[in-house]
Write a protein that holds these residues in place. Sequence first.
Motif, PDB file in Angstrom:
ATOM      1  N   HIS A   6       0.871  -1.175   0.000  1.00 43.56           N
ATOM      2  CA  HIS A   6       0.000   0.000   0.000  1.00 43.56           C
ATOM      3  C   HIS A   6       0.911   1.229   0.000  1.00 43.56           C
ATOM      4  O   HIS A   6       1.743   1.395   0.901  1.00 43.56           O
ATOM      5  CB  HIS A   6      -0.905  -0.004   1.223  1.00 43.56           C
ATOM      6  CG  HIS A   6      -1.969  -1.062   1.173  1.00 43.56           C
ATOM      7  ND1 HIS A   6      -3.304  -0.779   1.309  1.00 43.56           N
ATOM      8  CD2 HIS A   6      -1.887  -2.405   0.980  1.00 43.56           C
ATOM      9  CE1 HIS A   6      -4.015  -1.891   1.220  1.00 43.56           C
ATOM     10  NE2 HIS A   6      -3.169  -2.895   1.015  1.00 43.56           N
ATOM     11  N   VAL A  21       3.678   6.036 -10.337  1.00 41.49           N
ATOM     12  CA  VAL A  21       2.385   5.369 -10.137  1.00 41.49           C
ATOM     13  C   VAL A  21       2.242   4.189 -11.097  1.00 41.49           C
ATOM     14  O   VAL A  21       1.901   3.059 -10.688  1.00 41.49           O
ATOM     15  CB  VAL A  21       1.221   6.358 -10.329  1.00 41.49           C
ATOM     16  CG1 VAL A  21      -0.120   5.612 -10.326  1.00 41.49           C
ATOM     17  CG2 VAL A  21       1.232   7.419  -9.234  1.00 41.49           C
ATOM     18  N   GLU A  22       2.488   4.427 -12.373  1.00 42.77           N
ATOM     19  CA  GLU A  22       2.325   3.366 -13.377  1.00 42.77           C
ATOM     20  C   GLU A  22       3.309   2.218 -13.148  1.00 42.77           C
ATOM     21  O   GLU A  22       2.968   1.041 -13.328  1.00 42.77           O
ATOM     22  CB  GLU A  22       2.508   3.952 -14.785  1.00 42.77           C
ATOM     23  CG  GLU A  22       1.463   4.981 -15.181  1.00 42.77           C
ATOM     24  CD  GLU A  22       0.068   4.396 -15.357  1.00 42.77           C
ATOM     25  OE1 GLU A  22      -0.058   3.157 -15.435  1.00 42.77           O
ATOM     26  OE2 GLU A  22      -0.893   5.186 -15.419  1.00 42.77           O
ATOM     27  N   ILE A  25       2.133   0.080 -10.200  1.00 40.13           N
ATOM     28  CA  ILE A  25       1.039  -0.801 -10.611  1.00 40.13           C
ATOM     29  C   ILE A  25       1.607  -2.022 -11.329  1.00 40.13           C
ATOM     30  O   ILE A  25       1.231  -3.166 -11.047  1.00 40.13           O
ATOM     31  CB  ILE A  25       0.053  -0.058 -11.531  1.00 40.13           C
ATOM     32  CG1 ILE A  25      -0.704   1.006 -10.758  1.00 40.13           C
ATOM     33  CG2 ILE A  25      -0.939  -1.038 -12.168  1.00 40.13           C
ATOM     34  CD1 ILE A  25      -1.542   1.910 -11.638  1.00 40.13           C
ATOM     35  N   GLU A  30      -0.760  -3.097  -4.367  1.00 40.79           N
ATOM     36  CA  GLU A  30      -2.168  -3.414  -4.116  1.00 40.79           C
ATOM     37  C   GLU A  30      -3.032  -2.161  -4.027  1.00 40.79           C
ATOM     38  O   GLU A  30      -4.201  -2.165  -4.443  1.00 40.79           O
ATOM     39  CB  GLU A  30      -2.289  -4.208  -2.814  1.00 40.79           C
ATOM     40  CG  GLU A  30      -3.714  -4.649  -2.498  1.00 40.79           C
ATOM     41  CD  GLU A  30      -3.780  -5.572  -1.297  1.00 40.79           C
ATOM     42  OE1 GLU A  30      -4.755  -5.492  -0.534  1.00 40.79           O
ATOM     43  OE2 GLU A  30      -2.829  -6.380  -1.126  1.00 40.79           O
ATOM     44  N   LYS A  31      -2.462  -1.069  -3.490  1.00 45.49           N
ATOM     45  CA  LYS A  31      -3.203   0.181  -3.330  1.00 45.49           C
ATOM     46  C   LYS A  31      -2.247   1.342  -3.485  1.00 45.49           C
ATOM     47  O   LYS A  31      -1.142   1.329  -2.921  1.00 45.49           O
ATOM     48  CB  LYS A  31      -3.851   0.235  -1.939  1.00 45.49           C
ATOM     49  CG  LYS A  31      -4.709   1.474  -1.693  1.00 45.49           C
ATOM     50  CD  LYS A  31      -6.038   1.391  -2.434  1.00 45.49           C
ATOM     51  CE  LYS A  31      -6.953   2.535  -2.082  1.00 45.49           C
ATOM     52  NZ  LYS A  31      -8.254   2.432  -2.760  1.00 45.49           N
ATOM     53  N   ILE A  32      -2.657   2.361  -4.258  1.00 41.38           N
ATOM     54  CA  ILE A  32      -1.839   3.554  -4.430  1.00 41.38           C
ATOM     55  C   ILE A  32      -2.690   4.784  -4.162  1.00 41.38           C
ATOM     56  O   ILE A  32      -3.732   4.994  -4.805  1.00 41.38           O
ATOM     57  CB  ILE A  32      -1.242   3.642  -5.846  1.00 41.38           C
ATOM     58  CG1 ILE A  32      -0.272   2.485  -6.101  1.00 41.38           C
ATOM     59  CG2 ILE A  32      -0.533   4.983  -6.048  1.00 41.38           C
ATOM     60  CD1 ILE A  32       0.252   2.425  -7.509  1.00 41.38           C
ATOM     61  N   TRP A  45      -7.742   8.068 -13.654  1.00 35.04           N
ATOM     62  CA  TRP A  45      -7.583   7.173 -12.508  1.00 35.04           C
ATOM     63  C   TRP A  45      -8.782   7.193 -11.563  1.00 35.04           C
ATOM     64  O   TRP A  45      -8.775   6.497 -10.547  1.00 35.04           O
ATOM     65  CB  TRP A  45      -6.338   7.575 -11.696  1.00 35.04           C
ATOM     66  CG  TRP A  45      -5.042   7.395 -12.422  1.00 35.04           C
ATOM     67  CD1 TRP A  45      -4.796   6.616 -13.501  1.00 35.04           C
ATOM     68  CD2 TRP A  45      -3.788   8.007 -12.095  1.00 35.04           C
ATOM     69  NE1 TRP A  45      -3.480   6.697 -13.875  1.00 35.04           N
ATOM     70  CE2 TRP A  45      -2.835   7.543 -13.031  1.00 35.04           C
ATOM     71  CE3 TRP A  45      -3.379   8.891 -11.104  1.00 35.04           C
ATOM     72  CZ2 TRP A  45      -1.500   7.937 -13.005  1.00 35.04           C
ATOM     73  CZ3 TRP A  45      -2.049   9.294 -11.071  1.00 35.04           C
ATOM     74  CH2 TRP A  45      -1.119   8.825 -12.009  1.00 35.04           C
ATOM     75  N   HIS A  48     -10.230   3.785 -11.015  1.00 33.72           N
ATOM     76  CA  HIS A  48      -9.210   2.731 -11.082  1.00 33.72           C
ATOM     77  C   HIS A  48      -9.332   1.813  -9.875  1.00 33.72           C
ATOM     78  O   HIS A  48      -9.598   2.261  -8.755  1.00 33.72           O
ATOM     79  CB  HIS A  48      -7.824   3.360 -11.137  1.00 33.72           C
ATOM     80  CG  HIS A  48      -6.766   2.453 -11.660  1.00 33.72           C
ATOM     81  ND1 HIS A  48      -6.196   1.441 -10.912  1.00 33.72           N
ATOM     82  CD2 HIS A  48      -6.155   2.404 -12.874  1.00 33.72           C
ATOM     83  CE1 HIS A  48      -5.288   0.818 -11.622  1.00 33.72           C
ATOM     84  NE2 HIS A  48      -5.230   1.379 -12.826  1.00 33.72           N
ATOM     85  N   ILE A  50      -7.007   0.179  -8.351  1.00 29.26           N
ATOM     86  CA  ILE A  50      -5.854   0.241  -7.448  1.00 29.26           C
ATOM     87  C   ILE A  50      -5.550   1.665  -7.001  1.00 29.26           C
ATOM     88  O   ILE A  50      -5.201   1.897  -5.844  1.00 29.26           O
ATOM     89  CB  ILE A  50      -4.609  -0.373  -8.124  1.00 29.26           C
ATOM     90  CG1 ILE A  50      -4.848  -1.866  -8.411  1.00 29.26           C
ATOM     91  CG2 ILE A  50      -3.363  -0.194  -7.254  1.00 29.26           C
ATOM     92  CD1 ILE A  50      -3.765  -2.515  -9.245  1.00 29.26           C
ATOM     93  N   ILE A  51      -5.685   2.629  -7.910  1.00 31.16           N
ATOM     94  CA  ILE A  51      -5.295   4.009  -7.631  1.00 31.16           C
ATOM     95  C   ILE A  51      -6.454   4.796  -7.021  1.00 31.16           C
ATOM     96  O   ILE A  51      -7.570   4.769  -7.542  1.00 31.16           O
ATOM     97  CB  ILE A  51      -4.839   4.724  -8.914  1.00 31.16           C
ATOM     98  CG1 ILE A  51      -3.730   3.936  -9.609  1.00 31.16           C
ATOM     99  CG2 ILE A  51      -4.362   6.141  -8.594  1.00 31.16           C
ATOM    100  CD1 ILE A  51      -3.434   4.418 -11.014  1.00 31.16           C
ATOM    101  N   CYS A 220      11.275   2.419  -7.392  1.00 34.05           N
ATOM    102  CA  CYS A 220      10.610   1.128  -7.183  1.00 34.05           C
ATOM    103  C   CYS A 220      11.550   0.146  -6.490  1.00 34.05           C
ATOM    104  O   CYS A 220      11.146  -0.567  -5.562  1.00 34.05           O
ATOM    105  CB  CYS A 220      10.145   0.578  -8.528  1.00 34.05           C
ATOM    106  SG  CYS A 220       9.154  -0.925  -8.404  1.00 34.05           S
TER     107      CYS A 220
END
Length: 243
Positions: A6, A21-22, A25, A30-32, A45, A48, A50-51, A220
């Motif tokens: 998250h 963000v991309e 994903i 799981e959650k942004i 988004w 979306h 997830i976002i 990342c």
Amino acid sequence: MLAGKHCVITGAAQGIGHAIVETFIAQGAEKIYAIDLNMDAMTDWQDHAIIQPVALNVCDRDAVSSWVQTLHQQNAPVDVLVNNAGITRDNLLTKMTESDWDAVIDVNLKGVFSMTQAIAPLMLEQEKGAIVTLSSVVGTDGNIGQTNYAASKGGVIAMTKTWSKELARHGAKIRANCVAPGFIETPMTANLPEKVIDMMKAKTPLGRMGTAQDIADAICFLASDKASFITGQTLKVDGGLVI
């Protein structure tokens, strides 16, 4: 790489933030929570899975605190915080206005402090987490016409080193690192004169400008468990511009 994580990402609407963000994903987050003031840039988004776009000013300490308190009340975990929001107001030292100084310090330094101070208790409660903050090679080596920006980006490096020691004191697996980009293709650099771009490319050993994806990939990695033994560091992603 980020399966089940998250994540909170500031300055998410465009440029490097959008790429982060991309990438998150694609790497299984799981959650942004995508934080920005420019909600128009995040319309794609809105629905979306997830976002979750969040309209939030990182300079508004009360608003930041209130939003994070809502997460706490919902028992929503925060595994990763990416402090990406930032601005520039460039000028020579002798010409820089107080308002330009204050604006950059408020967003780039105080905003990072406010977001991290609000979210750190959630990570301490979980006893784990990763904080990645965008610095710059300007923050490590300076640059003409960027006294305010250099001060803000050098400041986040110093804060990050402090957090890496402070947040892990009692055994919590909380890491804090910086990424320091060099000359990157973003909306902020798109309007620069071609001769300036060519000059910066010539100064860069790898012979090109960096991309938002180059930065997102580095972030990342530092946000992931693959960097579980890395903390308090500043990773330069600059094509060798500053060695």
